[in-house]
Design a protein around this motif. Structure first.
Motif, PDB file in Angstrom:
ATOM      1  N   LEU A   1       6.422  -4.007  13.880  1.00 27.57           N
ATOM      2  CA  LEU A   1       5.598  -4.893  12.716  1.00 27.57           C
ATOM      3  C   LEU A   1       6.017  -5.028  11.027  1.00 27.57           C
ATOM      4  CD1 LEU A   1       2.024  -3.029  13.016  1.00 27.57           C
ATOM      5  CD2 LEU A   1       2.375  -5.072  13.070  1.00 27.57           C
TER       6      LEU A   1
ATOM      7  N   GLY B   1       0.943  -1.712  -0.043  1.00 25.79           N
ATOM      8  CA  GLY B   1      -0.369  -0.400  -0.182  1.00 25.79           C
ATOM      9  C   GLY B   1       0.574   1.384  -0.055  1.00 25.79           C
ATOM     10  N   LEU B   2       0.360   2.119   0.951  1.00 22.48           N
ATOM     11  CA  LEU B   2       1.522   2.813   1.304  1.00 22.48           C
ATOM     12  C   LEU B   2       2.811   3.346   0.952  1.00 22.48           C
ATOM     13  CD1 LEU B   2       1.453   6.119   1.815  1.00 22.48           C
ATOM     14  CD2 LEU B   2       1.325   5.430   4.359  1.00 22.48           C
ATOM     15  N   THR B   3       2.895   1.826   2.401  1.00 20.69           N
ATOM     16  CA  THR B   3       4.294   1.436   2.219  1.00 20.69           C
ATOM     17  C   THR B   3       4.772  -0.259   2.488  1.00 20.69           C
ATOM     18  OG1 THR B   3       4.074   0.499   4.203  1.00 20.69           O
ATOM     19  CG2 THR B   3       4.696   2.441   4.142  1.00 20.69           C
ATOM     20  N   PRO B   4       5.614  -1.131   2.021  1.00 20.66           N
ATOM     21  CA  PRO B   4       5.427  -2.302   1.949  1.00 20.66           C
ATOM     22  C   PRO B   4       4.915  -3.050   3.294  1.00 20.66           C
ATOM     23  CG  PRO B   4       7.997  -1.541   0.954  1.00 20.66           C
ATOM     24  CD  PRO B   4       6.819  -0.386   1.934  1.00 20.66           C
ATOM     25  N   LEU B   5       4.471  -2.651   3.830  1.00 17.85           N
ATOM     26  CA  LEU B   5       4.407  -3.496   5.320  1.00 17.85           C
ATOM     27  C   LEU B   5       2.506  -4.118   4.768  1.00 17.85           C
ATOM     28  CD1 LEU B   5       4.374  -3.785   8.092  1.00 17.85           C
ATOM     29  CD2 LEU B   5       3.141  -1.955   8.539  1.00 17.85           C
ATOM     30  N   GLU B   6       2.300  -3.483   3.813  1.00 17.95           N
ATOM     31  CA  GLU B   6       0.933  -4.209   3.806  1.00 17.95           C
ATOM     32  C   GLU B   6       0.406  -4.850   2.952  1.00 17.95           C
ATOM     33  OE1 GLU B   6      -2.489  -1.464   2.438  1.00 17.95           O
ATOM     34  OE2 GLU B   6      -4.185  -2.484   2.686  1.00 17.95           O
TER      35      GLU B   6
ATOM     36  N   VAL C   1       1.336 -11.339   4.605  1.00 20.12           N
ATOM     37  CA  VAL C   1       2.798 -12.238   5.573  1.00 20.12           C
ATOM     38  C   VAL C   1       3.862 -13.083   4.801  1.00 20.12           C
ATOM     39  CG1 VAL C   1       3.326 -13.717   6.886  1.00 20.12           C
ATOM     40  CG2 VAL C   1       0.285 -13.712   6.819  1.00 20.12           C
TER      41      VAL C   1
ATOM     42  N   ARG D   1       7.442  -9.052   7.934  1.00 20.35           N
ATOM     43  CA  ARG D   1       6.343  -8.034   7.954  1.00 20.35           C
ATOM     44  C   ARG D   1       5.116  -8.711   8.460  1.00 20.35           C
ATOM     45  NH1 ARG D   1       8.369  -6.113   2.442  1.00 20.35           N
ATOM     46  NH2 ARG D   1      10.222  -4.637   3.605  1.00 20.35           N
ATOM     47  N   SER D   2       4.001  -8.130   8.934  1.00 20.40           N
ATOM     48  CA  SER D   2       2.933  -8.465   9.400  1.00 20.40           C
ATOM     49  C   SER D   2       2.139  -9.053   7.826  1.00 20.40           C
ATOM     50  CB  SER D   2       2.354  -7.691   9.785  1.00 20.40           C
ATOM     51  OG  SER D   2       1.865  -6.390   9.836  1.00 20.40           O
ATOM     52  N   GLY D   3       2.415  -7.977   7.016  1.00 23.53           N
ATOM     53  CA  GLY D   3       1.300  -7.873   5.876  1.00 23.53           C
ATOM     54  C   GLY D   3      -0.410  -7.323   6.806  1.00 23.53           C
ATOM     55  N   ASP D   4      -1.075  -7.552   6.714  1.00 23.71           N
ATOM     56  CA  ASP D   4      -2.606  -6.960   6.917  1.00 23.71           C
ATOM     57  C   ASP D   4      -2.404  -7.708   8.743  1.00 23.71           C
ATOM     58  OD1 ASP D   4      -3.357  -5.617   4.055  1.00 23.71           O
ATOM     59  OD2 ASP D   4      -4.030  -8.204   3.714  1.00 23.71           O
TER      60      ASP D   4
END
Ligand SMILES: Nc1ncnc2c1ncn2[C@@H]1O[C@H](COP(=O)(O)OP(=O)(O)O)[C@@H](O)[C@H]1O
Ligand SMILES: Nc1ncnc2c1ncn2[C@@H]1O[C@H](COP(=O)(O)OP(=O)(O)O)[C@@H](O)[C@H]1O
Lengths: 394, 394
Positions: free
Chosen positions: A267, A228-233, A236, A240-243
């Motif tokens: 996260l 999304g805004l960042t690679p975190l979304e 999994v 990184r957690s993902g959603d």
């Protein structure tokens, strides 16, 4: 070589480089400089089956790139004689401005710098690489190729978040998406394998590496992507957690007093497969799962279940898909992840050929499968070189 | 009446009540007490087509419930003569402990209180209602029915988040899901309409009210749902963002210095359809969109696109669905939302009957549609009364 491009990917303490032909997209040389700024820096240079290693402190990006130049010389293929048409830089965040590769000048440098607010971990390092390379190769065009650019076509319905308008209008909050060069390359290859024009097919690309993202590509254009805004979304990932429920952040602050920085780090760096299984590397997780480790088995199940759900949602978003393509370290190599991610998708038109999947493809669905599933090795550096050559031709 | 149950739903400054037959699930009386604690409290009581209003300060829940008792008397149907078998309370968060309705005693009260950490906006109000009702109706069993309970069957692959183990093990971080009584009731009704046992079918329920959630129900059991630790995750809602990149929280803190409390409030109360369109109420948004308001049109497009993606992902999660059921204010009443949410799902087996959809169903798919789509009015109070009667029978 038709159009030799030196492709540079600068991380926070490392530089990857490749000498790639922008026409054939093939690399003749590649290298990795690690632990820049520490006493035990290492440069590994590969050319024509040979591997050269140089150890010892490289104080900064400047010394790193000079060591790279020396490594090319030592290998008997000095860069000065390579006929380079450009140095191309992978830049993670192009924001809303950079939807195409661009030749870097001072103004572009400033814009990339300003975009650091959106990618504080990545853009500063990318920029440092650019600045250093501009000094070292002052006569060559320096081209920036953005991870976000392929997703510039994602429409409002998929790129807008339902958050306050000031966040969207003043603070750049929207879905940008990443891994763009990989999704662009692999979706084009998938169309090629179907014997069709990219404009004639809908493809879902699952890029499963340390970072991981899924993209819905409609007739050659990205229309949705899981980061999304960042690679975190999204999916999994290694760490990184993902959603997640965003309220988890507020809950954990109330529970423990953790700060924004603590929770951000947790996260991004202490979550994902690492948090679920104790391992970040997929090979270690698969080994542990095979040995009966329940946490590793559950972690893999979650990992694959999330991919499966994204595939379902993108089939819905596309109104039907012609192909699903798996790429990157895990996507290219793990038959188990592919099989689990595709299980129970018969109702959606996926009929896996288990033997072909075990053999690694390239096509891993049966001939009757309405959706063709493929394994396609990604080539991000090749795509960057090719886009760079195209820009300089235009 | 076979098994009269007084169902109470206590909010932060309001109480909804219904007198419901736990066998037929039909309500004979309903009421709403608003603005408790303010000078302009209002009680509205409905019985047999009559509506009685009482205005004037109700200082607390105690005065509110006493006014309710008086309203039943004024209507000529005193509660004392109703033959009540129980007072049932909707409780939002049951955590991992409460997976069934339960008769409230002091220990249960304490447990609900402890679960306030997971639902700080809801459980304290629910508990206040329970405490007050226990004083007012000391001879009747007080039963707590939990919004989360129906989702107790969600397996690990869907209820675990890929976050640090301490968050999961010590701080209760997992997917719980909400709107459970609605999803339970509507999925059972959907099976009934298909002429099958709930155990024989897979149903996707879209509960679209001010809050909104989608649930995948496999053979009568919830196996995934869009709300998570809290009701913030999932679909776009009236004032809640639904799914976002969790890093947006960190980004906005860096950009503006906003606190955890600010950001929590912004995502729960100032986001969603309100942030996208300026309106929170779906009717106002549809009116504005019809009048050409572009923000409202985009907001509806995003709203429906997210539903469509969840439907796709849950078809994948279920390995195929027999029915999709729409319920709650928007799901029951907005043909436009249903049509947009179901557009381009032909590849997944949804063939909408536009005329039937415009007419409000109950079945809104064509006879050939592999997946049957339905509009089913929810009945949360009926379900609560029915579960309460079943508990007391057992
Ligand atoms: N043969 C293999 N089987 C399973 N997983 C593999 C295999 N080879 C590599 N991987 C996994 O691929 C991941 C790294 O992917 P890669 O695309 O190289 O990452 P990056 O995102 O850093 O480019 C690691 O989790 C690694 O375990
Ligand atoms: N006829 C209608 N057409 C479209 N939307 C409607 C209609 N009637 C109610 N709604 C919408 O339903 C939503 C409220 O749903 P409801 O289930 O009553 O909410 P709650 O979650 O508070 O129980 C509001 O957004 C309202 O605009």
């Amino acid at each position: 070589m038709g159009a030799p491009v030196l492709v540079i990917n600068s991380g926070s303490s490392s530089i990857k480089y490749q000498l790639v032909d922008g026409e054939t997209m093939e690399a003749s040389t590649s290298g990795l400089i690690e632990r820049i700024g520490q006493s035990d820096s290492v440069l590994t240079h590969r050319h024509a089956g040979e591997r050269a290693v140089r150890e010892g402190r490289l104080a900064d990006y400047g010394e790193g790139l000079e060591a790279m130049v020396a490594a090319f010389e030592d290998a008997g293929t000095p860069l000065a004689d390579a006929g380079l048409i450009a140095v191309a830089h992978r830049v993670v965040h192009g924001g809303e401005r950079f939807v195409q590769p661009v030749v870097v000048d001072d103004e572009v440098e400033r814009a990339i710098d300003e975009l650091s607010a959106l990618a504080p971990l990545h853009n500063p390092a990318n920029l440092e690489g650019i600045r250093t390379a501009r000094k070292l190769f002052p006569k060559l065009p320096q081209v920036a190729v953005f991870d976000t650019a392929f997703h510039a076509t994602v429409p409002e319905r998929a790129h807008l978040y339902a958050v306050p308008s000031a966040w969207r209008e003043e603070h750049g909050v929207r879905r940008y998406g990443f891994h763009g060069t990989s999704h662009a390359y692999v979706s084009r290859k998938a169309a090629e394998m179907l014997g069709k024009s990219p404009k004639a097919v809908n493809v879902i690309v699952a890029h499963l590496g340390n970072g991981a993202s899924v993209t819905a590509v409609e007739r050659g254009r990205s229309i949705d992507t899981s980061m999304g805004l960042t690679p975190l979304e999204g999916l999994v990932m290694g760490t990184r957690s993902g959603d997640i429920d965003p309220a988890i952040v507020f809950h954990m602050h109330r529970q423990t007093g953790a700060s924004f920085a603590d929770l951000d780090a947790a996260l991004n760096k202490e979550s994902g497969m690492l948090a679920l299984s104790g391992h970040q590397d997929n090979r270690a997780i698969e080994r542990a799962a095979a040995a009966g480790d329940r946490a590793a088995q559950v972690a893999l199940e979650i990992y694959c279940y999330r991919i499966r759900k994204y595939i379902g949602s993108y089939i819905a978003a596309l109104g039907g898909a012609d192909a699903i393509a798996f790429t990157a370290g895990i996507g290219e190599n793990s038959a188990e992840v592919r099989a689990q991610a595709l299980s129970s998708l018969v109702a959606l038109g996926v009929d896996l050929d288990e033997a072909a999947n075990a053999a690694g493809g390239p096509v891993i669905s049966t001939p009757q499968s309405p959706i063709t599933v493929m394994v396609i090795p990604t080539n991000e550096e090749g795509e960057i070189a090719s886009q760079t050559a195209a820009l300089l031709r235009s």
